[in-house]
Design a protein around this motif. Sequence first.
Motif, PDB file in Angstrom:
ATOM      1  N   UNK A  85       5.018   2.811 -17.856  1.00  0.00           N
ATOM      2  CA  UNK A  85       4.870   3.027 -16.416  1.00  0.00           C
ATOM      3  C   UNK A  85       3.428   2.744 -16.056  1.00  0.00           C
ATOM      4  N   UNK A  86       3.202   2.239 -14.858  1.00  0.00           N
ATOM      5  CA  UNK A  86       1.869   1.798 -14.491  1.00  0.00           C
ATOM      6  C   UNK A  86       1.573   2.139 -13.036  1.00  0.00           C
ATOM      7  N   UNK A  87       0.279   2.261 -12.740  1.00  0.00           N
ATOM      8  CA  UNK A  87      -0.194   2.467 -11.369  1.00  0.00           C
ATOM      9  C   UNK A  87      -0.719   1.164 -10.775  1.00  0.00           C
ATOM     10  N   UNK A  88      -0.313   0.032 -11.325  1.00  0.00           N
ATOM     11  CA  UNK A  88      -0.745  -1.273 -10.830  1.00  0.00           C
ATOM     12  C   UNK A  88      -0.539  -1.384  -9.325  1.00  0.00           C
ATOM     13  N   UNK A  89       0.625  -0.941  -8.840  1.00  0.00           N
ATOM     14  CA  UNK A  89       0.991  -1.108  -7.435  1.00  0.00           C
ATOM     15  C   UNK A  89       0.913   0.199  -6.642  1.00  0.00           C
ATOM     16  N   UNK A  90       0.120   1.127  -7.135  1.00  0.00           N
ATOM     17  CA  UNK A  90      -0.074   2.394  -6.426  1.00  0.00           C
ATOM     18  C   UNK A  90      -0.954   2.186  -5.194  1.00  0.00           C
ATOM     19  N   UNK A  91      -0.749   3.031  -4.183  1.00  0.00           N
ATOM     20  CA  UNK A  91      -1.597   3.016  -2.993  1.00  0.00           C
ATOM     21  C   UNK A  91      -1.793   4.454  -2.523  1.00  0.00           C
ATOM     22  N   UNK A  92      -2.875   5.121  -2.925  1.00  0.00           N
ATOM     23  CA  UNK A  92      -3.092   6.515  -2.545  1.00  0.00           C
ATOM     24  C   UNK A  92      -3.313   6.721  -1.054  1.00  0.00           C
ATOM     25  N   UNK A  93      -3.547   5.644  -0.302  1.00  0.00           N
ATOM     26  CA  UNK A  93      -3.726   5.781   1.147  1.00  0.00           C
ATOM     27  C   UNK A  93      -2.403   5.980   1.877  1.00  0.00           C
ATOM     28  N   UNK A  94      -1.298   5.699   1.200  1.00  0.00           N
ATOM     29  CA  UNK A  94       0.022   5.832   1.820  1.00  0.00           C
ATOM     30  C   UNK A  94       0.431   7.295   1.852  1.00  0.00           C
ATOM     31  N   UNK A  95       0.493   7.867   3.048  1.00  0.00           N
ATOM     32  CA  UNK A  95       0.856   9.278   3.213  1.00  0.00           C
ATOM     33  C   UNK A  95       2.361   9.506   3.199  1.00  0.00           C
ATOM     34  N   UNK A  96       3.146   8.460   3.342  1.00  0.00           N
ATOM     35  CA  UNK A  96       4.612   8.508   3.194  1.00  0.00           C
ATOM     36  C   UNK A  96       5.294   9.379   4.253  1.00  0.00           C
ATOM     37  N   UNK A  97       4.673   9.539   5.389  1.00  0.00           N
ATOM     38  CA  UNK A  97       5.242  10.344   6.470  1.00  0.00           C
ATOM     39  C   UNK A  97       5.261   9.560   7.779  1.00  0.00           C
ATOM     40  N   UNK A  98       5.518   8.270   7.685  1.00  0.00           N
ATOM     41  CA  UNK A  98       5.425   7.383   8.832  1.00  0.00           C
ATOM     42  C   UNK A  98       6.695   7.440   9.684  1.00  0.00           C
ATOM     43  N   UNK A  99       6.590   7.196  10.982  1.00  0.00           N
ATOM     44  CA  UNK A  99       7.748   7.359  11.872  1.00  0.00           C
ATOM     45  C   UNK A  99       8.932   6.459  11.538  1.00  0.00           C
ATOM     46  N   UNK A 100       8.672   5.284  10.994  1.00  0.00           N
ATOM     47  CA  UNK A 100       9.749   4.371  10.616  1.00  0.00           C
ATOM     48  C   UNK A 100       9.744   4.088   9.114  1.00  0.00           C
ATOM     49  N   UNK A 101       9.383   5.096   8.339  1.00  0.00           N
ATOM     50  CA  UNK A 101       9.399   4.972   6.892  1.00  0.00           C
ATOM     51  C   UNK A 101       8.497   3.862   6.396  1.00  0.00           C
ATOM     52  N   UNK A 102       8.868   3.244   5.282  1.00  0.00           N
ATOM     53  CA  UNK A 102       8.039   2.186   4.708  1.00  0.00           C
ATOM     54  C   UNK A 102       7.904   0.993   5.647  1.00  0.00           C
ATOM     55  N   UNK A 103       8.865   0.834   6.556  1.00  0.00           N
ATOM     56  CA  UNK A 103       8.835  -0.311   7.460  1.00  0.00           C
ATOM     57  C   UNK A 103       7.790  -0.159   8.568  1.00  0.00           C
ATOM     58  N   UNK A 104       7.160   1.027   8.652  1.00  0.00           N
ATOM     59  CA  UNK A 104       6.034   1.206   9.554  1.00  0.00           C
ATOM     60  C   UNK A 104       4.830   0.414   9.060  1.00  0.00           C
ATOM     61  N   UNK A 105       4.706   0.303   7.746  1.00  0.00           N
ATOM     62  CA  UNK A 105       3.556  -0.326   7.112  1.00  0.00           C
ATOM     63  C   UNK A 105       3.708  -1.842   7.061  1.00  0.00           C
ATOM     64  N   UNK A 106       2.620  -2.557   6.767  1.00  0.00           N
ATOM     65  CA  UNK A 106       2.754  -3.993   6.523  1.00  0.00           C
ATOM     66  C   UNK A 106       3.695  -4.242   5.358  1.00  0.00           C
ATOM     67  N   UNK A 107       4.444  -5.338   5.334  1.00  0.00           N
ATOM     68  CA  UNK A 107       4.389  -6.428   6.316  1.00  0.00           C
ATOM     69  C   UNK A 107       5.332  -6.258   7.502  1.00  0.00           C
ATOM     70  N   UNK A 108       6.203  -5.224   7.492  1.00  0.00           N
ATOM     71  CA  UNK A 108       7.159  -5.062   8.588  1.00  0.00           C
ATOM     72  C   UNK A 108       6.473  -4.644   9.888  1.00  0.00           C
ATOM     73  N   UNK A 109       5.539  -3.699   9.791  1.00  0.00           N
ATOM     74  CA  UNK A 109       4.727  -3.276  10.939  1.00  0.00           C
ATOM     75  C   UNK A 109       5.564  -2.813  12.130  1.00  0.00           C
ATOM     76  N   UNK A 110       6.528  -1.944  11.847  1.00  0.00           N
ATOM     77  CA  UNK A 110       7.343  -1.376  12.931  1.00  0.00           C
ATOM     78  C   UNK A 110       6.641  -0.131  13.491  1.00  0.00           C
ATOM     79  N   UNK A 111       5.656  -0.392  14.314  1.00  0.00           N
ATOM     80  CA  UNK A 111       4.870   0.696  14.886  1.00  0.00           C
ATOM     81  C   UNK A 111       4.346   0.285  16.252  1.00  0.00           C
ATOM     82  N   UNK A 112       3.808   1.241  16.963  1.00  0.00           N
ATOM     83  CA  UNK A 112       3.204   0.978  18.260  1.00  0.00           C
ATOM     84  C   UNK A 112       2.025   0.021  18.070  1.00  0.00           C
TER      85      UNK A 112
END
Length: 285
Positions: free
Chosen positions: A233-260
């Motif tokens: 198991x690896x932390x290669x693709x870890x992102x500690x900045x991701x709080x995981x509480x976004x209004x549209x889940x992972x799709x709030x973040x890039x590249x989907x960018x489903x946000x205001x």
Amino acid sequence: MIRTLSAALACALLAACASTTPATDASPSAASTAATNTELATAIAGNWRSLEETARDVYRHPAETLALFGVQPDHTVVEITPGGGWYSAILAPYLRERGRYIAAVVDPASLPAGGSRDYQQRAKDGLAKRFAEAPAQFDRAQFAAYDPKTPVFGAPNSADVVLTFRNVHNWRMADQAEGMFKGFFNVLKPGGVLGVVEHRAKANVPADDMTGYVGEAQVIALAQAAGFRLDARSEINANPRDTKDHPNGVWTLPPSNRHDPADAEKYRAIGESDRMTLRFVKPAR
């Protein structure tokens, strides 16, 4: 014993292998490892990859990820539901001369008429079009269409590596995850590798969770129930900045960018989701 690799160590696999003495006679020589690394670097740097794709390398770490999964240029690799072909654009050229790249896509005919069938047909057609437009890279790429209710990805014991990137949440929501992992196990050769990258939840989540995140322990349990052994198991693709509480889940973040639109800078600063990177092995016996 499970091996935990840091991102720095994973990077070092590519940079230092040429000068590393093999631990056993079965290990590849330094020269062959260096050649493999060069071939992979060439595929990643290929001008057939779009600027939008290469811009995501900083989040997806393809060199380090594929090194962790041990993908070699003479392997038979099955990528499950490759979408628009982000990893296909690396793997198909990398495997073209000596290996075999298989894009496992949902068979639209296995689905009832409607939006889901249409979506899968468009996905399959789009990937086929991409392959056809660049024959120098993709002319030997193959498709394997599967029924998600009874998934078969090829002849038993025929693949060296099965890869899946950010798909497990979809299978869990559709109650297909157990069957998919069993299908992975069946198509792999004894000793073959299953590589999984998935959006990582803070803890276990219900099967019908709609955020796109999955608990790491849940993914491990699915693989182990199918017969796999967790190998790394690896932390290669870890992102500690991701709080995981976004209004549209992972799709709030890039590249989907489903946000205001007003929140664009906020989510750009976070980047893509926090992801687990797991390597499983099908036991030799």
